[in-house]
Design an enzyme around this catalytic site. Structure first.
Site, PDB file in Angstrom:
ATOM      1  N   ASN A 195     -15.232  35.730 -10.579  1.00  0.00           N
ATOM      2  CA  ASN A 195     -16.088  34.545 -10.806  1.00  0.00           C
ATOM      3  C   ASN A 195     -15.599  33.327 -10.193  1.00  0.00           C
ATOM      4  O   ASN A 195     -14.714  33.463  -9.569  1.00  0.00           O
ATOM      5  CB  ASN A 195     -16.155  34.260 -12.411  1.00  0.00           C
ATOM      6  CG  ASN A 195     -14.694  33.842 -12.867  1.00  0.00           C
ATOM      7  OD1 ASN A 195     -13.971  33.093 -12.353  1.00  0.00           O
ATOM      8  ND2 ASN A 195     -14.631  34.303 -14.026  1.00  0.00           N
ATOM      9  N   MET A 196     -16.318  32.241 -10.326  1.00  0.00           N
ATOM     10  CA  MET A 196     -16.027  31.279  -9.261  1.00  0.00           C
ATOM     11  C   MET A 196     -14.944  30.782  -9.467  1.00  0.00           C
ATOM     12  O   MET A 196     -14.113  30.169  -8.713  1.00  0.00           O
ATOM     13  CB  MET A 196     -17.434  30.121  -9.523  1.00  0.00           C
ATOM     14  CG  MET A 196     -17.389  29.046  -8.306  1.00  0.00           C
ATOM     15  SD  MET A 196     -17.639  29.740  -6.951  1.00  0.00           S
ATOM     16  CE  MET A 196     -17.541  28.208  -5.717  1.00  0.00           C
ATOM     17  N   GLY A 197     -14.478  30.515 -10.783  1.00  0.00           N
ATOM     18  CA  GLY A 197     -13.035  29.959 -11.155  1.00  0.00           C
ATOM     19  C   GLY A 197     -12.156  30.851 -10.559  1.00  0.00           C
ATOM     20  O   GLY A 197     -10.903  30.096  -9.941  1.00  0.00           O
ATOM     21  N   GLU A 198     -12.080  32.048 -10.701  1.00  0.00           N
ATOM     22  CA  GLU A 198     -11.176  33.012 -10.068  1.00  0.00           C
ATOM     23  C   GLU A 198     -11.142  32.874  -8.709  1.00  0.00           C
ATOM     24  O   GLU A 198      -9.935  33.106  -7.970  1.00  0.00           O
ATOM     25  CB  GLU A 198     -11.320  34.546 -10.433  1.00  0.00           C
ATOM     26  CG  GLU A 198     -11.214  34.757 -11.959  1.00  0.00           C
ATOM     27  CD  GLU A 198     -11.707  35.903 -12.656  1.00  0.00           C
ATOM     28  OE1 GLU A 198     -11.447  36.580 -13.593  1.00  0.00           O
ATOM     29  OE2 GLU A 198     -12.705  36.586 -11.868  1.00  0.00           O
ATOM     30  N   ASP A 264     -18.369  42.061 -17.387  1.00  0.00           N
ATOM     31  CA  ASP A 264     -18.267  43.753 -17.562  1.00  0.00           C
ATOM     32  C   ASP A 264     -19.483  44.297 -17.098  1.00  0.00           C
ATOM     33  O   ASP A 264     -19.607  45.347 -16.657  1.00  0.00           O
ATOM     34  CB  ASP A 264     -17.719  44.170 -18.905  1.00  0.00           C
ATOM     35  CG  ASP A 264     -16.437  43.846 -19.422  1.00  0.00           C
ATOM     36  OD1 ASP A 264     -15.582  43.582 -18.158  1.00  0.00           O
ATOM     37  OD2 ASP A 264     -16.038  43.641 -20.556  1.00  0.00           O
TER      38      ASP A 264
END
Length: 474
Positions: A195-198, A264
């Site tokens: 995701n964008m944060g990761e 998921d």
């Protein structure tokens, strides 16, 4: 991009990762404990749900795909409960059992839909289990189309490189839902789905679209990936492949209630579509639509294959209207999964008039969905003679599809619709005119499996032939 719903039931996927059991204890609370300033919950409902990599596997089976699941559980009741739930959902469980560590369990106590406390029972699994996990994976790789690594940093994927190499050696694509900032662990994978944060935790803040694409391209090259898919919440998803222009997929969520489990959903849909033979771009488009559905639900939820197909049809504008035989059968599968009753009628419908409209409205009222099968041009010519039809089949289909009463319009080349009837198997067959029940073509077949046959009347003084004759005489 034109999305086509693949035959997801042909997909075989192997999921490897951290298994969890999510437990929910519900009950009312009406007083404070005399022992401490905490509410007393009278537990009257208990619920277990597979979590982590197990939830990915459940999503795949819900879509209709086949899935094998490898992970580590403890020698305990929680592990047994997890396996029982998964096997009842058609998941092939190939678990490694630990005598030292417990099954990862997260217990949530809720009252009046409010979570009061979460209790985690877990210890990081030691790397000693790695050899057994590797052995289980290698034994299953020959029968799957995609390998998914679902990493929650609990120790199951202590050495993902060995798994990636084993899969790529036999030509199986590897999809990774990564955890943490050590993406080097996943070098050589086919696709990463952070995701964008990761993603920003690894490459740094992205102040613009250009910065995101450039950093993603660099990461793809450094890690020898085939692609990276950055999921961006309300901004959709961006797929980056080396040396190619990025592809952006705008969000399909109408209203966001809960993003739990959306990651998921994305990787399970991607894996199932790829294993069913679709391209990465089409698989990503399907995953994007699936994510839009799941964030509109409360809690961790899986979506079904028919549910996804309906959403794809809506997105493509083909939920109803003119369809091919194959599209019709897929649409009917979804309609019946929703408990809808199918009505079938047929005819030439050369010049549409008030009698046709009234008849089709009556036919539609007999059930939930109306299939209208019309003779193609050669078939009409054989039945009505030279000079007919007045309107070619494509124009007839376009006009009929615009009627509110008609769900799907399909054409047939034969003199009768019996071949289509055998494929559609409607609950109700309707015919208009002066036929007796026994004279309706296909009626005997429909009654043979318990269907109904009905004859309805056209409006008086309405006839295509009469209209044609009046025009010719004027």
């Amino acid at each position: 991009m034109k999305l086509v719903m693949p035959q997801l039931n042909t997909a075989q996927v192997l999921v490897v990762g951290d298994l969890m059991l999510d437990r929910y204890w519900h009950g009312p609370t009406s007083r404070i404990s005399p022992e401490a300033p905490v509410p007393v919950v009278k537990v009257d409902q208990r619920e277990d749900r597979p979590g982590g990599a197990a939830n990915v596997a459940l999503n795949i089976t819900a879509l209709g795909g086949g899935v094998s699941l490898v992970g580590i559980v403890g020698e305990d009741e929680a592990g047994q409960a997890l396996q029982q739930q998964l096997e009842s959902a058609r998941v092939n469980c190939q678990f490694c059992h630990s005598q030292q560590e417990p099954t990862i369990t997260k217990l949530r106590v809720l009252s009046r839909h409010q979570q009061l406390i979460r209790l985690d029972f877990e210890e990081r699994f030691s790397a000693d289990h790695g050899a057994l996990v590797q052995q289980q994976v290698e034994a299953l790789l020959g029968n799957v189309g995609v390998l998914v690594l679902s990493d929650y940093d609990k120790g199951t994927l202590s050495d993902p490189q060995r798994l990636i190499h084993a899969a790529r050696k036999v030509g199986v694509p590897v999809l990774v839902d990564p955890k943490g900032t050590e993406f080097e662990r996943y070098r050589g994978a086919t696709l990463l789905t952070p995701n964008m944060g990761e993603f920003e935790a690894v490459v740094g803040a992205c102040q613009s679209e250009q910065a995101l694409v450039e950093k993603a391209q660099l990461l793809v090259q450094q890690l020898e990936l085939e692609a990276i898919l950055v999921t961006r919440s309300e901004q959709g998803m961006t797929l980056i492949k080396p040396g190619q222009k990025e592809v952006h997929f705008p969000t399909h969520a109408r209203e966001v209630f809960d993003v739990t489990g959306a990651g998921d959903t994305v990787i399970s849909t991607l894996a199932t579509a790829l294993a069913a033979g679709e391209s990465l771009e089409v698989a990503t488009g399907l995953a994007n639509i699936a994510a839009g559905i799941v964030v509109g639900k409360l809690g961790t939820a899986a979506i079904s294959g028919p549910e996804l197909r309906r959403a794809v049809n809506q997105a493509q504008g083909s939920e109803r209207g003119v369809v091919s035989d194959e599209q019709l059968l897929m649409a009917l599968e979804d309609a019946r999964a929703a408990g809808e009753k199918i009505v079938f009628t047929n005819g030439c419908f050369d010049i549409l008039h008030a009698g046709h409209v009234g008849y089709l409205e009556q036919a539609r009222a007999q059930g939930d969905r109306l299939v209208l099968a019309i003779n193609d041009d050669e078939s009409v010519r054989r039945l009505k003679g030279e000079g007919r039809p007045i309107n070619p089949v494509e124009r007839r289909k376009a006009v009929l599809a615009g009627l509110e009463a008609v769900d799907w319009v399909v054409s047939f080349a034969e003199d009768t619709p019996e071949r289509l009837l055998e494929q559609v198997r409607p609950e109700i067959l309707v015919k208009g005119g002066d036929y007796g029940i026994d004279g309706v073509v296909g009626g005997e077949f429909v009654r043979s499996y318990g269907g109904e046959v009905k004859v309805l009347s056209f409006l008086d003084n309405c006839s295509t032939t009469a209209i044609v004759e009046k025009i010719q005489s004027s």
